[in-house]
Design an enzyme around this catalytic site. Structure first.
Site, PDB file in Angstrom:
ATOM      1  N   CYS A 164       0.830  -1.205   0.000  1.00  0.00           N
ATOM      2  CA  CYS A 164       0.000   0.000   0.000  1.00  0.00           C
ATOM      3  C   CYS A 164       0.865   1.256   0.000  1.00  0.00           C
ATOM      4  O   CYS A 164       0.530   2.251  -0.642  1.00  0.00           O
ATOM      5  CB  CYS A 164      -0.936  -0.014   1.198  1.00  0.00           C
ATOM      6  SG  CYS A 164      -2.060  -1.437   1.152  1.00  0.00           S
ATOM      7  N   THR A 165       1.979   1.201   0.702  1.00  0.00           N
ATOM      8  CA  THR A 165       2.904   2.336   0.719  1.00  0.00           C
ATOM      9  C   THR A 165       3.522   2.522  -0.662  1.00  0.00           C
ATOM     10  O   THR A 165       3.572   3.648  -1.185  1.00  0.00           O
ATOM     11  CB  THR A 165       3.998   2.113   1.789  1.00  0.00           C
ATOM     12  OG1 THR A 165       3.364   2.011   3.068  1.00  0.00           O
ATOM     13  CG2 THR A 165       4.993   3.266   1.799  1.00  0.00           C
TER      14      THR A 165
END
Length: 156
Positions: free
Chosen positions: A47-48
């Protein structure tokens, strides 16, 4: 049925709390292209990487008249920390009720190590200025994804 959303369908309306303060709704983007991407959890590796990729192309998306919004079931406070930690310049919306996730068909049964659970299927929706879905990416693999979405936004 929500999981049957297809290109050409009207994008499901939403109004969700966002990082910082206030709410964002689909109507806020009327007449603009919107890249609405859903991800499982703030500050996890995939997600980062996805958020950083979209953030790195922010000027290119703006030049294509396309706004980027990320959404997950995480609360606003968690979004604030995530945004600040990675200096994200686009809004993050919090769908703690999961109503919008369900409307877009991305709140699904997942399985890890034989254990079944409900979670977000990493997905991106390109919504045209007319409020209709122009393109859908499901089960997204992060590398190269933001670039592919940008190319589609430019072509729209």
């Amino acid at each position: 049925m929500a999981d049957a959303l297809q290109a050409g369908d009207p994008a499901p309306d939403f109004k969700l709390p966002r990082d910082g303060k206030g709410d964002l709704s689909l109507a806020d983007f009327k007449g603009k292209k919107l890249v609405l991407y859903f991800y499982p959890k703030d500050d996890t590796s995939g997600c980062t990487a996805e958020a950083i990729a979209f953030n790195g192309l922010a000027k290119d998306f703006a030049a294509a008249n396309a706004a980027v919004v990320g959404g997950s079931p995480d609360p606003v406070k968690k979004h604030d920390k995530f945004r600040d930690k990675y200096e994200l310049t686009f809004p993050l919306v919090a769908d703690e009720t999961k109503q919008t996730l369900e409307a877009y068909g991305v709140w699904v049964e997942k399985s890890m190590y034989g254990r079944k659970y409900m979670g977000v299927e990493r997905s991106t929706f390109l919504i045209g200025p007319d409020g209709k879905i122009a393109r859908i990416w499901r089960k997204v693999k992060v590398p190269g994804h933001a670039e592919e979405v940008l190319a589609a936004a430019k072509a729209l």
